[in-house]
Design a protein around this motif. Structure first.
Motif, PDB file in Angstrom:
ATOM      1  N   SER A 201       0.842  -1.202   0.000  1.00  0.00           N
ATOM      2  CA  SER A 201       0.000   0.000   0.000  1.00  0.00           C
ATOM      3  C   SER A 201       0.879   1.254   0.000  1.00  0.00           C
ATOM      4  N   LYS A 202       1.027   1.854  -1.162  1.00  0.00           N
ATOM      5  CA  LYS A 202       1.869   3.038  -1.280  1.00  0.00           C
ATOM      6  C   LYS A 202       1.273   4.214  -0.513  1.00  0.00           C
ATOM      7  N   ILE A 203      -0.054   4.303  -0.465  1.00  0.00           N
ATOM      8  CA  ILE A 203      -0.709   5.398   0.248  1.00  0.00           C
ATOM      9  C   ILE A 203      -0.399   5.324   1.741  1.00  0.00           C
ATOM     10  N   VAL A 204      -0.537   4.143   2.311  1.00  0.00           N
ATOM     11  CA  VAL A 204      -0.236   3.967   3.738  1.00  0.00           C
ATOM     12  C   VAL A 204       1.227   4.271   4.009  1.00  0.00           C
ATOM     13  N   GLN A 205       2.110   3.769   3.151  1.00  0.00           N
ATOM     14  CA  GLN A 205       3.542   4.019   3.316  1.00  0.00           C
ATOM     15  C   GLN A 205       3.839   5.510   3.341  1.00  0.00           C
ATOM     16  N   LYS A 206       3.270   6.243   2.399  1.00  0.00           N
ATOM     17  CA  LYS A 206       3.566   7.675   2.278  1.00  0.00           C
ATOM     18  C   LYS A 206       3.137   8.454   3.514  1.00  0.00           C
ATOM     19  N   TYR A 207       1.873   8.269   3.903  1.00  0.00           N
ATOM     20  CA  TYR A 207       1.336   9.153   4.939  1.00  0.00           C
ATOM     21  C   TYR A 207       1.685   8.694   6.356  1.00  0.00           C
ATOM     22  N   VAL A 208       1.836   7.392   6.565  1.00  0.00           N
ATOM     23  CA  VAL A 208       2.331   6.923   7.856  1.00  0.00           C
ATOM     24  C   VAL A 208       3.780   7.377   8.047  1.00  0.00           C
ATOM     25  N   SER A 209       4.560   7.289   6.991  1.00  0.00           N
ATOM     26  CA  SER A 209       5.957   7.732   7.051  1.00  0.00           C
ATOM     27  C   SER A 209       6.038   9.226   7.335  1.00  0.00           C
ATOM     28  N   LEU A 210       5.209   9.998   6.657  1.00  0.00           N
ATOM     29  CA  LEU A 210       5.194  11.446   6.874  1.00  0.00           C
ATOM     30  C   LEU A 210       4.865  11.777   8.321  1.00  0.00           C
ATOM     31  N   LEU A 211       3.879  11.083   8.880  1.00  0.00           N
ATOM     32  CA  LEU A 211       3.489  11.308  10.273  1.00  0.00           C
ATOM     33  C   LEU A 211       4.632  10.961  11.227  1.00  0.00           C
ATOM     34  N   LEU A 212       5.267   9.816  11.012  1.00  0.00           N
ATOM     35  CA  LEU A 212       6.355   9.397  11.902  1.00  0.00           C
ATOM     36  C   LEU A 212       7.560  10.320  11.785  1.00  0.00           C
ATOM     37  N   PHE A 213       7.869  10.806  10.581  1.00  0.00           N
ATOM     38  CA  PHE A 213       8.981  11.742  10.424  1.00  0.00           C
ATOM     39  C   PHE A 213       8.683  13.066  11.128  1.00  0.00           C
ATOM     40  N   ALA A 214       7.407  13.465  11.117  1.00  0.00           N
ATOM     41  CA  ALA A 214       7.016  14.683  11.838  1.00  0.00           C
ATOM     42  C   ALA A 214       7.188  14.496  13.349  1.00  0.00           C
ATOM     43  N   VAL A 215       6.836  13.315  13.855  1.00  0.00           N
ATOM     44  CA  VAL A 215       7.014  13.019  15.279  1.00  0.00           C
ATOM     45  C   VAL A 215       8.500  13.019  15.641  1.00  0.00           C
ATOM     46  N   LEU A 216       9.333  12.452  14.779  1.00  0.00           N
ATOM     47  CA  LEU A 216      10.779  12.447  15.013  1.00  0.00           C
ATOM     48  C   LEU A 216      11.321  13.875  15.104  1.00  0.00           C
ATOM     49  N   ALA A 217      10.866  14.739  14.199  1.00  0.00           N
ATOM     50  CA  ALA A 217      11.315  16.131  14.218  1.00  0.00           C
ATOM     51  C   ALA A 217      10.871  16.823  15.503  1.00  0.00           C
ATOM     52  N   TYR A 218       9.644  16.540  15.943  1.00  0.00           N
ATOM     53  CA  TYR A 218       9.132  17.145  17.178  1.00  0.00           C
ATOM     54  C   TYR A 218       9.937  16.679  18.391  1.00  0.00           C
ATOM     55  N   LEU A 219      10.215  15.382  18.467  1.00  0.00           N
ATOM     56  CA  LEU A 219      10.972  14.840  19.595  1.00  0.00           C
ATOM     57  C   LEU A 219      12.397  15.383  19.624  1.00  0.00           C
ATOM     58  N   SER A 220      13.021  15.464  18.453  1.00  0.00           N
ATOM     59  CA  SER A 220      14.397  15.961  18.418  1.00  0.00           C
ATOM     60  C   SER A 220      14.455  17.425  18.834  1.00  0.00           C
ATOM     61  N   PHE A 221      13.439  18.206  18.486  1.00  0.00           N
ATOM     62  CA  PHE A 221      13.404  19.609  18.908  1.00  0.00           C
ATOM     63  C   PHE A 221      13.343  19.721  20.429  1.00  0.00           C
ATOM     64  N   ASN A 222      12.648  18.797  21.056  1.00  0.00           N
ATOM     65  CA  ASN A 222      12.486  18.836  22.510  1.00  0.00           C
ATOM     66  C   ASN A 222      13.617  18.142  23.272  1.00  0.00           C
ATOM     67  N   MET A 223      14.622  17.671  22.571  1.00  0.00           N
ATOM     68  CA  MET A 223      15.746  17.005  23.228  1.00  0.00           C
ATOM     69  C   MET A 223      16.520  17.928  24.166  1.00  0.00           C
ATOM     70  N   TYR A 224      16.457  19.233  23.908  1.00  0.00           N
ATOM     71  CA  TYR A 224      17.218  20.177  24.746  1.00  0.00           C
ATOM     72  C   TYR A 224      16.814  20.090  26.215  1.00  0.00           C
ATOM     73  N   LYS A 225      15.607  19.601  26.468  1.00  0.00           N
ATOM     74  CA  LYS A 225      15.131  19.482  27.849  1.00  0.00           C
ATOM     75  C   LYS A 225      15.880  18.398  28.621  1.00  0.00           C
ATOM     76  N   GLN A 226      16.517  17.484  27.895  1.00  0.00           N
ATOM     77  CA  GLN A 226      17.206  16.368  28.549  1.00  0.00           C
ATOM     78  C   GLN A 226      18.711  16.360  28.264  1.00  0.00           C
ATOM     79  N   VAL A 227      19.271  17.504  27.848  1.00  0.00           N
ATOM     80  CA  VAL A 227      20.710  17.573  27.590  1.00  0.00           C
ATOM     81  C   VAL A 227      21.477  17.222  28.863  1.00  0.00           C
ATOM     82  N   GLY A 228      22.433  16.332  28.743  1.00  0.00           N
ATOM     83  CA  GLY A 228      23.206  15.862  29.892  1.00  0.00           C
ATOM     84  C   GLY A 228      22.725  14.534  30.432  1.00  0.00           C
ATOM     85  N   SER A 229      21.560  14.084  29.985  1.00  0.00           N
ATOM     86  CA  SER A 229      21.002  12.817  30.475  1.00  0.00           C
ATOM     87  C   SER A 229      21.668  11.628  29.773  1.00  0.00           C
TER      88      SER A 229
END
Length: 618
Positions: A24-52
Motif C-alpha cells: 500500500s503506497k498510500i499507507v507508506q507515504k502518509y504513515v511515514s510522513l506522520l512518523l517523520f514529523a514526530v521524530l522532528a518534534y521529539l528531536s526539537f524537545n531534546m534540549y530538555k534532557q541535555v546531559g542525560s
C-alpha cells in the motif's frame, strides 16, 4: 520513556511498518510522513534532557553501554530529522509512479535510525554498531534509482567497508589501552598515552571519519554514488549523510582527545597534526570544486560541491580558533539548507522535463519561477555571497585562518569560492536562463507539496543569513560543552576584538543596491517584450533550429587552462594510487590458493585469535 528511546523506537517502527504495508503506497507515504514529523518534534524537545544518559539493559565485556544527550548531538539531531521530514514532504509527489518506491521509505527510516544512533552514542561499541547500520543503509539508498546506481553504490561499499575496518581497529585498540569503551573514560585517560600512540590512535579515527566525509583523496565514491540515485535521495545524502563523518571528527578531535592534547602532536615547527589536517581540507575545497566545472549533469555538478563544501567545515575546525570552529560548525547547517534547496530545485526541473542534463535545458525561468528562485537562493548561499547564510560561516572561516596565521589556507578557501561561483553560474544559466527549448513550451511549476519544502528552506537560508545569532546560541553551547572558547555574538552577527559582522547592515546595503538598480531600470526607456524567435542576428531571422543560447562546453577556455595541471598532477596521482591498489590486490589475491588445506589453516588461525581476544575481553 526517554526522548532517545522514543527517537530510535519510532525510526525502527517506521522500518517495520513500511515492510508490513509494502503493498500500500498510500499507507507508506502518509504513515511515514506522520512518523517523520514526530521524530522532528521529539528531536526539537531534546534540549530538555541535555546531559542525560540512558543505558542499554545489558553489558558488553562487563561494561554498560548506551546513549547520552549533548548539545552537539542535539544540533545534529535537529538537522537529521528536519531534513528527513522535508524530504518526505517533497517525495509525496516526486516519487509517484517511480520504480523502487516499495523500499523507498523503508531505507529512509533505516538510514535515519542509523544516523541517530551514531550521534547519540556514548561509547565506542554503540557508536560502531550504529555506524554499520548507517553505512549499510547508505548503500541501500544509493542502490535505489537509475541503471548506474548499483555500480556506484558498490564503489561506496568498498570505501565504507574500509572505513568500518579502520574504525574497528580504533575500537579494539582503545579498549586495550584504556580498558573501557566509554567516551568519558577514554577522555579522562587520554593524557596517559605517549604522544606517538596518541597521534596513531587519533589518526585511525580521523581517517575512518574522513572516508565517510569524502575528504580528498578519499572522495571519489561520492559524486557518482550520490548523483545516480533518486534526486530526493541525492538531496538527503548530500545534505546530511556525509556530515555524520564531520560529527565524528568534531567529537573525537575536541570532545574525546581535546584540542590541548591534539596541539601537542607537533611534527616540525608549526607543522602539526592540525596543519596537515588543514592541508587535506584545503585540497578538498579546491580540487572537487573546480572538477564541478567539467560536469554536464546538474546532480553530478552539485555532488562535487558536496565534497568541496566539506573542506570549508574541516578547515574551520583545523584552525582551532574559536571563530573558525564556530564557522566550521555553523557551516554544517548552512550547507545543509542551501545544498538541499539546490537539489530540490534540480529535482523539480527533472520532474517536469525528465532530465538533469545541463546541455538539454535552458530558459525555464518563466515556466518554473519558484524553482528558479529556490536555485537562486541556494547558489548565493553556496557561493558564500551576502545576504545568504553561506556568507556568514565562510566569513568566520576566512577571518579565523588569517588570525591563526594560516594565510595560505585562507587563500585556498578564497580560490575554492571562486571555483564555486563559476560553476554555480553555469548551473543556473543552463537550467533557467537563455533560450527555452520548444519541447518545454507547455511545462509548468511543480505542485505545492514540492514547493513547500523549497519555500521553507529559502526562508531558513535567508533568515540565518540576516540573523546568524539564531544558530550561534546553540553553537556557543556546543563550544562550551567541548571546553572551547566562545565567540561573542549578537542576533545579527559577531562583535569582538577580532572584528565585527552585522548582517542586518550588510543586508540593508545589499537590498538598497537592488532597489536603486530596479529604479534605474524602471526609469529607462520603454521596452517591448518579444517572442524569443522574433529576433535576428547577422541580418538573419532566428528560428527554432538556431541554438543561440550557448550551453555546451560552457567553460571551455577555463578548462583549457586547468587541463594541463589536472592531467599532470591529479590524474598522475590517481593513476599512482590505482597502481598501488592493483599491486596490493594482486599480492592479497595470492592468499586464495584454491587448496582446502590452506583455507583450513586460515580458519584455525582466525579461531585461535578470536578465542584469545574474547578471553581478554571477558
Amino acid at each position: 520513556m526517554s526522548i532517545v528511546s522514543g527517537l530510535l523506537l519510532i525510526a525502527l517502527a517506521g522500518v517495520i511498518l513500511n515492510v508490513l504495508f509494502y503493498k500500500s503506497k498510500i499507507v507508506q507515504k502518509y504513515v511515514s510522513l506522520l512518523l517523520f514529523a514526530v521524530l522532528a518534534y521529539l528531536s526539537f524537545n531534546m534540549y530538555k534532557q541535555v546531559g542525560s544518559h540512558f543505558s542499554i539493559p545489558f553489558l558488553i565485556a562487563g561494561q554498560s553501554i548506551g546513549f547520552t544527550i549533548t548539545w552537539l548531538n542535539y544540533y545534529f539531531a535537529l538537522m537529521i530529522t528536519g531534513i528527513t521530514l522535508l524530504t518526505a514532504i517533497f517525495s509525496l509527489k516526486y516519487m509517484e509512479g517511480k520504480e523502487g518506491i516499495v523500499h523507498y521509505y523503508t531505507v529512509l527510516f533505516m538510514k535515519t535510525f542509523g544516523m541517530l544512533g551514531v550521534i547519540l552514542s556514548s561509547d565506542l561499541i554503540t557508536f560502531f554498531v550504529f555506524w554499520e547500520i548507517m553505512s549499510w543503509s547508505t548503500f541501500s539508498l544509493m542502490s535505489t534509482g537509475g541503471k548506474e546506481a548499483p555500480k556506484s553504490a558498490l564503489k561506496y561499499f568498498i570505501f565504507a567497508v574500509t572505513a568500518s575496518m579502520i574504525l574497528m581497529v580504533g575500537v579494539v585498540l582503545s579498549y586495550s589501552l584504556f580498558g573501557s569503551f566509554d567516551f568519558a573514560v577514554i577522555h579522562s585517560k587520554i593524557d596517559s598515552l605517549s604522544l606517538p600512540m596518541t597521534g596513531f590512535l587519533l589518526s585511525i579515527f580521523i581517517v575512518s571519519f574522513s572516508i565517510e566525509s569524502a575528504v580528498f583523496p578519499m572522495h571519489s565514491w561520492l559524486p557518482e554514488g550520490y548523483s545516480n540515485t533518486f534526486t530526493t535521495f541525492t538531496a538527503y545524502l548530500t545534505g546530511i549523510s556525509t556530515r555524520i563523518g564531520i560529527y565524528g571528527i568534531i567529537l573525537f578531535l575536541f570532545g574525546i582527545f581535546g584540542i590541548q592534547t591534539v596541539d601537542k602532536l607537533v611534527i616540525l615547527g608549526k607543522i602539526n597534526f592540525r596543519y596537515i589536517f588543514g592541508v587535506f581540507a584545503a585540497l578538498t575545497m579546491i580540487i572537487p570544486t573546480f572538477t564541478a566545472l567539467y560536469q554536464h549533469d546538474a546532480k553530478k555538478l552539485i555532488a562535487w560541491h558536496s565534497v568541496g563544501q566539506g573542506g570549508y567545515m574541516l578547515i574551520g575546525l583545523a584552525s582551532a580558533n574559536a571563530l573558525g570552529i564556530s564557522g566550521g560548525i555553523l557551516h554544517i547547517i548552512n550547507y545543509l539548507t542551501y545544498q538541499v534547496l539546490i537539489v530540490f530545485a534540480i529535482a523539480s526541473v527533472e520532474y517536469r522535463t525528465g532530465t538533469t542534463n545541463l546541455n538539454k535545458l535552458g530558459g525555464l525561468i518563466k515556466k518554473m519561477p519558484v524553482s528558479y528562485l529556490a536555485l537562486l537562493f541556494g547558489i548565493i548561499g553556496l557561493a558564500g555571497l551576502p545576504p545568504m547564510n553561506g556568507f556568514v560561516s565562510k566569513w568566520f572561516i576566512y577571518k579565523a585562518l588569517i588570525m591563526s596565521g594560516y594565510p595560505f589556507l585562507a587563500i585556498a578557501a578564497v580560490i575554492g569560492t571562486i571555483g564555486t561561483i563559476l560553476s554555480v553560474y553555469k548551473l543556473i544559466h543552463n537550467m533557467f536562463l537563455g533560450q527555452l527549448p520548444e519541447r518545454y513550451n507547455d511545462i509548468k511549476e511543480v505542485s505545492f507539496s514540492m514547493q513547500l519544502p523549497m519555500w521553507i528552506l529559502m526562508i531558513v537560508v535567508f533568515g540565518l543569513g540576516v540573523y546568524p545569532g539564531l544558530a550561534m546560541g546553540l553553537i556557543a553551547k556546543i563550544q562550551t560543552s567541548l571546553g572551547l572558547a566562545v565567540v561573542p555574538y549578537s542576533l545579527h552577527g559577531i562583535a569582538s576584538g577580532s572584528g565585527q559582522l552585522n548582517m542586518l547592515v550588510i543586508t540593508a546595503l545589499f537590498m538598497g543596491g537592488l532597489a536603486v538598480a530596479w529604479i534605474i531600470y524602471l526609469l529607462g526607456s520603454r521596452r517591448k517584450h518579444v517572442n524569443q524567435y522574433n529576433n535576428y542576428a547577422g541580418g538573419h531571422f532566428l528560428n527554432k533550429d538556431v541554438a543561440y543560447n550557448f550551453n555546451y562546453e560552457f567553460y571551455a577556455a577555463i578548462e583549457h587552462v586547468i587541463d594541463p595541471y589536472r592531467k599532470k598532477i591529479i590524474e598522475r596521482t590517481e593513476r599512482g594510487i590505482i597502481g598501488l591498489v592493483d599491486a596490493v590486490s594482486e599480492y592479497v589475491r595470492r592468499i586464495y590458493t584454491g587448496m582446502i588445506n590452506t583455507y583450513a589453516i586460515y580458519i584455525l588461525t582466525a579461531f585461535v585469535i578470536t578465542i584469545i581476544f574474547l578471553k581478554e575481553l571477558i
